[in-house]
Design a protein around this motif. Structure first.
Motif, PDB file in Angstrom:
ATOM      1  N   ASP A  15      -7.584  19.574 -14.128  1.00 20.66           N
ATOM      2  CA  ASP A  15      -8.344  20.763 -14.530  1.00 20.66           C
ATOM      3  C   ASP A  15      -9.262  20.380 -15.673  1.00 20.66           C
ATOM      4  OD1 ASP A  15      -6.990  22.304 -12.671  1.00 20.66           O
ATOM      5  OD2 ASP A  15      -5.442  22.903 -14.095  1.00 20.66           O
ATOM      6  N   LEU A  16     -10.526  20.708 -15.510  1.00 20.71           N
ATOM      7  CA  LEU A  16     -11.553  20.334 -16.479  1.00 20.71           C
ATOM      8  C   LEU A  16     -11.928  21.558 -17.312  1.00 20.71           C
ATOM      9  CD1 LEU A  16     -13.572  18.161 -17.471  1.00 20.71           C
ATOM     10  CD2 LEU A  16     -15.115  18.902 -15.645  1.00 20.71           C
ATOM     11  N   HIS A  17     -11.730  21.445 -18.616  1.00 21.38           N
ATOM     12  CA  HIS A  17     -12.056  22.519 -19.563  1.00 21.38           C
ATOM     13  C   HIS A  17     -13.043  21.944 -20.575  1.00 21.38           C
ATOM     14  CE1 HIS A  17      -8.281  24.762 -18.397  1.00 21.38           C
ATOM     15  NE2 HIS A  17      -7.894  23.523 -18.132  1.00 21.38           N
ATOM     16  N   LEU A  18     -14.267  22.434 -20.578  1.00 24.25           N
ATOM     17  CA  LEU A  18     -15.286  21.900 -21.482  1.00 24.25           C
ATOM     18  C   LEU A  18     -15.845  23.002 -22.359  1.00 24.25           C
ATOM     19  CD1 LEU A  18     -17.298  19.495 -19.142  1.00 24.25           C
ATOM     20  CD2 LEU A  18     -15.536  18.901 -20.805  1.00 24.25           C
ATOM     21  N   PRO A  19     -15.949  22.758 -23.663  1.00 22.57           N
ATOM     22  CA  PRO A  19     -16.634  23.720 -24.532  1.00 22.57           C
ATOM     23  C   PRO A  19     -18.131  23.677 -24.299  1.00 22.57           C
ATOM     24  CG  PRO A  19     -15.915  21.798 -25.776  1.00 22.57           C
ATOM     25  CD  PRO A  19     -15.433  21.602 -24.379  1.00 22.57           C
ATOM     26  N   GLU A  20     -18.846  24.632 -24.877  1.00 20.18           N
ATOM     27  CA  GLU A  20     -20.290  24.707 -24.651  1.00 20.18           C
ATOM     28  C   GLU A  20     -21.038  23.522 -25.242  1.00 20.18           C
ATOM     29  OE1 GLU A  20     -21.820  28.421 -25.952  1.00 20.18           O
ATOM     30  OE2 GLU A  20     -20.595  29.616 -24.574  1.00 20.18           O
ATOM     31  N   ASP A  21     -20.535  22.952 -26.306  1.00 20.05           N
ATOM     32  CA  ASP A  21     -21.196  21.822 -26.947  1.00 20.05           C
ATOM     33  C   ASP A  21     -21.222  20.633 -25.992  1.00 20.05           C
ATOM     34  OD1 ASP A  21     -22.100  19.735 -28.482  1.00 20.05           O
ATOM     35  OD2 ASP A  21     -20.548  19.885 -30.015  1.00 20.05           O
ATOM     36  N   PRO A  22     -22.401  20.187 -25.554  1.00 21.52           N
ATOM     37  CA  PRO A  22     -22.460  19.095 -24.573  1.00 21.52           C
ATOM     38  C   PRO A  22     -22.017  17.747 -25.135  1.00 21.52           C
ATOM     39  CG  PRO A  22     -24.661  19.634 -25.345  1.00 21.52           C
ATOM     40  CD  PRO A  22     -23.756  20.668 -25.926  1.00 21.52           C
ATOM     41  N   ALA A  23     -21.870  17.669 -26.451  1.00 18.64           N
ATOM     42  CA  ALA A  23     -21.428  16.414 -27.058  1.00 18.64           C
ATOM     43  C   ALA A  23     -19.973  16.474 -27.515  1.00 18.64           C
ATOM     44  CB  ALA A  23     -22.322  16.068 -28.253  1.00 18.64           C
ATOM     45  N   ALA A  24     -19.268  17.553 -27.199  1.00 18.98           N
ATOM     46  CA  ALA A  24     -17.889  17.700 -27.654  1.00 18.98           C
ATOM     47  C   ALA A  24     -17.008  16.590 -27.099  1.00 18.98           C
ATOM     48  CB  ALA A  24     -17.336  19.058 -27.240  1.00 18.98           C
ATOM     49  N   PRO A  25     -16.108  16.053 -27.904  1.00 22.14           N
ATOM     50  CA  PRO A  25     -15.184  15.031 -27.392  1.00 22.14           C
ATOM     51  C   PRO A  25     -14.248  15.636 -26.360  1.00 22.14           C
ATOM     52  CG  PRO A  25     -14.503  15.761 -29.571  1.00 22.14           C
ATOM     53  CD  PRO A  25     -15.840  16.392 -29.320  1.00 22.14           C
ATOM     54  N   VAL A  26     -13.671  14.774 -25.541  1.00 21.55           N
ATOM     55  CA  VAL A  26     -12.799  15.216 -24.455  1.00 21.55           C
ATOM     56  C   VAL A  26     -11.474  14.467 -24.541  1.00 21.55           C
ATOM     57  CG1 VAL A  26     -12.458  15.190 -21.950  1.00 21.55           C
ATOM     58  CG2 VAL A  26     -14.658  15.886 -22.905  1.00 21.55           C
ATOM     59  N   LEU A  27     -10.385  15.215 -24.437  1.00 20.92           N
ATOM     60  CA  LEU A  27      -9.046  14.635 -24.400  1.00 20.92           C
ATOM     61  C   LEU A  27      -8.529  14.676 -22.967  1.00 20.92           C
ATOM     62  CD1 LEU A  27      -6.386  13.635 -25.785  1.00 20.92           C
ATOM     63  CD2 LEU A  27      -5.762  16.063 -26.028  1.00 20.92           C
ATOM     64  N   VAL A  28      -8.250  13.513 -22.393  1.00 17.47           N
ATOM     65  CA  VAL A  28      -7.548  13.450 -21.116  1.00 17.47           C
ATOM     66  C   VAL A  28      -6.064  13.584 -21.444  1.00 17.47           C
ATOM     67  CG1 VAL A  28      -7.104  12.131 -19.021  1.00 17.47           C
ATOM     68  CG2 VAL A  28      -9.321  11.927 -20.174  1.00 17.47           C
ATOM     69  N   TYR A  29      -5.475  14.687 -20.997  1.00 19.52           N
ATOM     70  CA  TYR A  29      -4.137  15.074 -21.448  1.00 19.52           C
ATOM     71  C   TYR A  29      -3.173  15.144 -20.266  1.00 19.52           C
ATOM     72  CZ  TYR A  29      -0.384  18.045 -23.257  1.00 19.52           C
ATOM     73  OH  TYR A  29       0.836  18.558 -23.612  1.00 19.52           O
ATOM     74  N   PHE A  30      -2.009  14.501 -20.445  1.00 19.96           N
ATOM     75  CA  PHE A  30      -0.981  14.472 -19.410  1.00 19.96           C
ATOM     76  C   PHE A  30       0.248  15.245 -19.874  1.00 19.96           C
ATOM     77  CE2 PHE A  30      -3.438  10.506 -18.904  1.00 19.96           C
ATOM     78  CZ  PHE A  30      -3.975  10.757 -17.645  1.00 19.96           C
ATOM     79  N   HIS A  31       0.732  16.143 -19.022  1.00 21.20           N
ATOM     80  CA  HIS A  31       1.843  17.020 -19.360  1.00 21.20           C
ATOM     81  C   HIS A  31       3.167  16.256 -19.413  1.00 21.20           C
ATOM     82  CE1 HIS A  31       3.519  16.967 -15.264  1.00 21.20           C
ATOM     83  NE2 HIS A  31       2.270  16.981 -14.829  1.00 21.20           N
ATOM     84  N   GLY A  32       4.164  16.911 -19.997  1.00 19.68           N
ATOM     85  CA  GLY A  32       5.506  16.357 -20.044  1.00 19.68           C
ATOM     86  C   GLY A  32       6.341  16.813 -18.863  1.00 19.68           C
ATOM     87  N   GLY A  33       7.643  16.483 -18.942  1.00 19.09           N
ATOM     88  CA  GLY A  33       8.559  16.865 -17.877  1.00 19.09           C
ATOM     89  C   GLY A  33       9.390  15.722 -17.343  1.00 19.09           C
ATOM     90  N   GLY A  34       9.510  14.641 -18.121  1.00 19.30           N
ATOM     91  CA  GLY A  34      10.396  13.552 -17.722  1.00 19.30           C
ATOM     92  C   GLY A  34       9.966  12.778 -16.500  1.00 19.30           C
ATOM     93  N   LEU A  35       8.691  12.854 -16.129  1.00 19.23           N
ATOM     94  CA  LEU A  35       8.162  12.215 -14.917  1.00 19.23           C
ATOM     95  C   LEU A  35       8.755  12.830 -13.645  1.00 19.23           C
ATOM     96  CD1 LEU A  35       8.264   8.430 -15.982  1.00 19.23           C
ATOM     97  CD2 LEU A  35       6.309   9.997 -16.103  1.00 19.23           C
ATOM     98  N   GLU A  36       9.422  13.996 -13.786  1.00 17.29           N
ATOM     99  CA  GLU A  36      10.037  14.621 -12.617  1.00 17.29           C
ATOM    100  C   GLU A  36       9.737  16.111 -12.510  1.00 17.29           C
ATOM    101  OE1 GLU A  36      14.278  14.289 -12.899  1.00 17.29           O
ATOM    102  OE2 GLU A  36      14.314  14.904 -15.005  1.00 17.29           O
ATOM    103  N   SER A  37       9.095  16.695 -13.503  1.00 18.19           N
ATOM    104  CA  SER A  37       8.771  18.120 -13.469  1.00 18.19           C
ATOM    105  C   SER A  37       7.519  18.346 -14.303  1.00 18.19           C
ATOM    106  CB  SER A  37       9.936  18.965 -13.992  1.00 18.19           C
ATOM    107  OG  SER A  37      10.180  18.689 -15.357  1.00 18.19           O
ATOM    108  N   GLY A  38       7.113  19.625 -14.412  1.00 15.17           N
ATOM    109  CA  GLY A  38       5.901  19.955 -15.148  1.00 15.17           C
ATOM    110  C   GLY A  38       4.678  19.902 -14.248  1.00 15.17           C
ATOM    111  N   GLN A  39       3.606  20.468 -14.750  1.00 20.23           N
ATOM    112  CA  GLN A  39       2.360  20.459 -13.999  1.00 20.23           C
ATOM    113  C   GLN A  39       1.180  20.587 -14.962  1.00 20.23           C
ATOM    114  OE1 GLN A  39       2.172  23.892 -11.419  1.00 20.23           O
ATOM    115  NE2 GLN A  39       3.202  25.189 -12.907  1.00 20.23           N
TER     116      GLN A  39
END
Length: 236
Positions: A15-39
């Motif tokens: 899911d891509l969430h971008l603020p209006e600022d075209p130069a805003a930094p971006v964090l590629v973020y991975f959820h938790g859940g023990g590699l067996e749950s979460g989304q």
């Protein structure tokens, strides 16, 4: 918010969430859940707090146990990061995650082969966020091998294993809860000490969030605001 496919498998969505600022930094973020749950996107308040802090987010999904096997989830994380570099140009890209997601981010940071497979060096990443990740071999990777998941093992599936003379410093935020998983603080201290040994700890900031259990702040409004504030300070 828009949902993109960074690969051909059903789990390889972000899911891509971008603020209006075209130069805003971006964090590629991975959820938790023990590699067996979460989304991806399971804590929308956290994503909203990051956006308010001026940080865009690529919330990446990845393959999970019991269908997945090591190292498929790491391969997915690397592919998601590569997608961000290709399709969100002109922005500084940061990589991080919570718990199991932080384990994935640490593997990308310290074991160069995963990003190398996509023509990327870890030095291309502007900075890292490790929220209560396991720097030793992940307990569910041990379980897959038939090893007691309570054991502490450092081998090729452990971020710690790959820290050495070639590890360069990088801006990094390390988060922990005051009442984290038993042993997580001690293992994190070992990670930090190993970085110091190889003079790769410059730019590393460690913050312990009081009053929380393991990663409890990612689903708490006050904790989400503090998480986003700390990430905002990293990216400035």
């Amino acid at each position: 918010m828009s949902t993109i496919a960074y690969g051909s498998l059903p789990e390889q969505l972000a899911d891509l969430h971008l603020p209006e600022d075209p130069a805003a930094p971006v964090l590629v973020y991975f959820h938790g859940g023990g590699l067996e749950s979460g989304q991806r996107g399971e804590d929308p308040g956290l994503l909203a707090a990051l956006l308010r802090a001026g940080v865009g987010v690529v919330a990446g999904g990845y393959r999970l146990y019991p269908q997945a096997r090591y190292p498929q989830f790491i391969e997915d994380a690397a592919a998601c990061v590569a997608w961000a570099f290709e399709h969100v140009p002109g922005r500084r890209i940061y990589v991080g995650g919570t718990s199991a997601g932080a384990y994935l981010a640490m593997m990308l940071r310290f074991d160069p082969r995963w990003l190398d497979a996509h023509g990327l060096a870890s030095s291309a990443v502007a900075g890292w966020v490790f929220d209560a990740g396991q720097p030793t071999t992940h307990f569910n990777v041990l379980r897959e091998r038939g090893i007691d998941p309570g054991r502490v093992i450092v081998d090729e599936a452990a971020p710690l294993f790959h820290i050495g003379p070639g590890t360069a410093p990088a801006p990094t935020l390390v988060l922990l809860a005051e009442d984290d998983i038993p042993g997580r603080r001690e293992q994190t201290d070992l990670l930090l000490a190993t970085l110091r040994t190889f003079e790769a700890d410059d730019g590393v900031r460690t913050v312990v969030l009081d009053g929380y259990q393991h990663s409890g702040y990612v689903s708490d409004p006050a904790g989400q605001a503090r998480f986003a504030e700390l990430v905002g300070e990293l990216v400035r």
